[in-house]
Design a protein around this motif. Structure first.
Motif: not given
Length: 175
Positions: A92-118
């Motif tokens: 849930l978000s109510d605004g703009q990300p204040t880390d637009p350059v760095t959040w995509p890498a953290a999100f990619s790690s969270l949703c990595d298809p190789a990670w069975v618990r994604r």
């Protein structure tokens, strides 16, 4: 948020078939993520305190925190021999990300298809939410309150969809 959680708890209490099958926790975030409510049965999630002021909304740290929390929750549930479905994250978000350059890498790690618990990620935007960012985050579904969708409705619909499409649980299974 609390109104949406009340609607969700009401739906969970109304359907005994899911009341003991769904666990949930709440992680709040702004500048830094904070576990607001640890892993509990969905019907037991308590009211949350009102948010305090913060200087920004950093998405990256919350995605890193979520990955760690999912690993820890799986360890805990494995220790109790509880089998689990792939997790569902309701972001849930109510605004703009204040880390637009760095959040995509953290999100990619969270949703990595190789990670069975994604997790499957449902994105929900209120107020001034960044629709483009939420579209990238919602790997499962994306909702916007300005389209008339209520938080509790989106949450229970997402959980019910996952439970109904995940196949019959082999024994006691929680999501």
């Amino acid at each position: 948020m609390n109104k949406g959680l009340r609607e969700f708890r009401g739906a969970v209490h109304a359907d005994a078939s899911i009341a003991d099958r769904v666990l949930c926790s709440v992680i709040g975030f702004g500048e830094e993520p904070k576990v607001m409510h640890g892993l509990y049965l969905a019907g037991e999630v308590a009211e949350l305190p009102p948010p305090g002021p913060c200087a920004g909304t950093n998405f990256g740290p919350v995605f890193t925190c979520l990955r760690s929390a999912i690993e820890e929750d799986f360890r805990l549930l494995d220790a109790h021999r509880v089998r689990v479905h792939r997790p569902l994250v309701f972001f849930l978000s109510d605004g703009q990300p204040t880390d637009p350059v760095t959040w995509p890498a953290a999100f990619s790690s969270l949703c990595d298809p190789a990670w069975v618990r994604r997790p499957r990620v449902v994105a929900f935007g209120v107020g001034d939410a960044d629709e483009e960012a939420l579209g990238r985050i919602g790997t499962f579904r994306t909702y916007l309150s300005r389209d008339g969708v209520r938080l509790g409705t989106a949450l229970i619909a997402s959980v019910m969809h996952v439970l109904s499409t995940s196949g019959p649980p082999p024994g006691r299974t929680l999501s």
